[in-house]
Design a protein around this motif. Structure first.
Motif, PDB file in Angstrom:
ATOM      1  N   SER A 122      17.450   6.814 -18.553  1.00 59.78           N
ATOM      2  CA  SER A 122      18.546   7.644 -19.042  1.00 59.78           C
ATOM      3  C   SER A 122      19.770   6.759 -19.263  1.00 59.78           C
ATOM      4  N   SER A 123      20.727   7.269 -20.005  1.00 63.68           N
ATOM      5  CA  SER A 123      21.938   6.490 -20.251  1.00 63.68           C
ATOM      6  C   SER A 123      22.800   6.502 -18.993  1.00 63.68           C
ATOM      7  N   TRP A 124      23.820   5.654 -18.981  1.00 60.39           N
ATOM      8  CA  TRP A 124      24.653   5.577 -17.783  1.00 60.39           C
ATOM      9  C   TRP A 124      25.445   6.860 -17.584  1.00 60.39           C
ATOM     10  N   MET A 125      25.849   7.515 -18.675  1.00 57.47           N
ATOM     11  CA  MET A 125      26.602   8.757 -18.564  1.00 57.47           C
ATOM     12  C   MET A 125      25.713   9.894 -18.048  1.00 57.47           C
ATOM     13  N   GLU A 126      24.484   9.977 -18.553  1.00 61.12           N
ATOM     14  CA  GLU A 126      23.556  10.997 -18.061  1.00 61.12           C
ATOM     15  C   GLU A 126      23.243  10.789 -16.587  1.00 61.12           C
ATOM     16  N   GLY A 127      23.059   9.541 -16.192  1.00 60.15           N
ATOM     17  CA  GLY A 127      22.782   9.245 -14.797  1.00 60.15           C
ATOM     18  C   GLY A 127      23.942   9.590 -13.890  1.00 60.15           C
ATOM     19  N   LEU A 128      25.149   9.262 -14.320  1.00 56.39           N
ATOM     20  CA  LEU A 128      26.331   9.556 -13.521  1.00 56.39           C
ATOM     21  C   LEU A 128      26.561  11.059 -13.397  1.00 56.39           C
ATOM     22  N   LEU A 129      26.442  11.784 -14.506  1.00 56.11           N
ATOM     23  CA  LEU A 129      26.614  13.232 -14.459  1.00 56.11           C
ATOM     24  C   LEU A 129      25.522  13.896 -13.617  1.00 56.11           C
TER      25      LEU A 129
END
Length: 142
Positions: free
Chosen positions: A104-111
């Motif tokens: 997953s992208s870093w934003m998806e992972g963080l969210l």
């Protein structure tokens, strides 16, 4: 790592879990079976299944992939930092690392990490009344 070594490690883990389960003593007999039945049954099954697998089935060599190694390191990180960083921060970082492992992208992972940690903190703290560690790293300064 051979399958025999892996089953031997699982059998040792099951034996230790069984031994620790046998040592459980309940101060009040509120249940005929008591709290020790679950670890004793689980440890016994793990030992019996590992021994039967190592005796009755042919073993082959297998390689542990890099994703499995990184996932094991993520779980180890979560276990080590749970009390130090607290539930919210340790869960957010660990879920982020697992999300990155599944591409997953870093934003998806963080969210995902933030949503999962807030959701489970709400369930445990407000609905179940289970106190979760806030983290000793935040108490160092004051």
């Amino acid at each position: 790592m051979s399958e025999r070594l892996f089953t031997l490690l699982l059998a040792i883990f099951g034996g230790v879990y069984l031994w620790l389960g046998i040592k459980i003593e309940a101060p009040i007999a509120y249940d005929p079976l008591g709290p020790r039945i679950f670890p004793v049954v689980l440890g016994s099954f793990l030992v019996i299944l590992c021994l039967s697998i190592s005796i009755f089935y042919p073993m082959t060599q297998f390689q542990i992939g890099s994703r499995v190694k990184r996932l094991a390191l993520t779980i180890l990180f979560y276990l080590v930092t749970f009390k130090f960083l607290g539930f919210m921060l340790a869960t957010t970082i660990s879920v982020y690392m697992v999300a990155r492992l599944v591409s997953s992208s870093w934003m998806e992972g963080l969210l995902t990490g933030l949503i999962v940690s807030i959701f489970f903190y709400g369930i445990f703290h407000f609905l179940l009344g289970v106190p979760l560690p806030l983290g000793t790293v935040f108490r160092i300064g004051g």
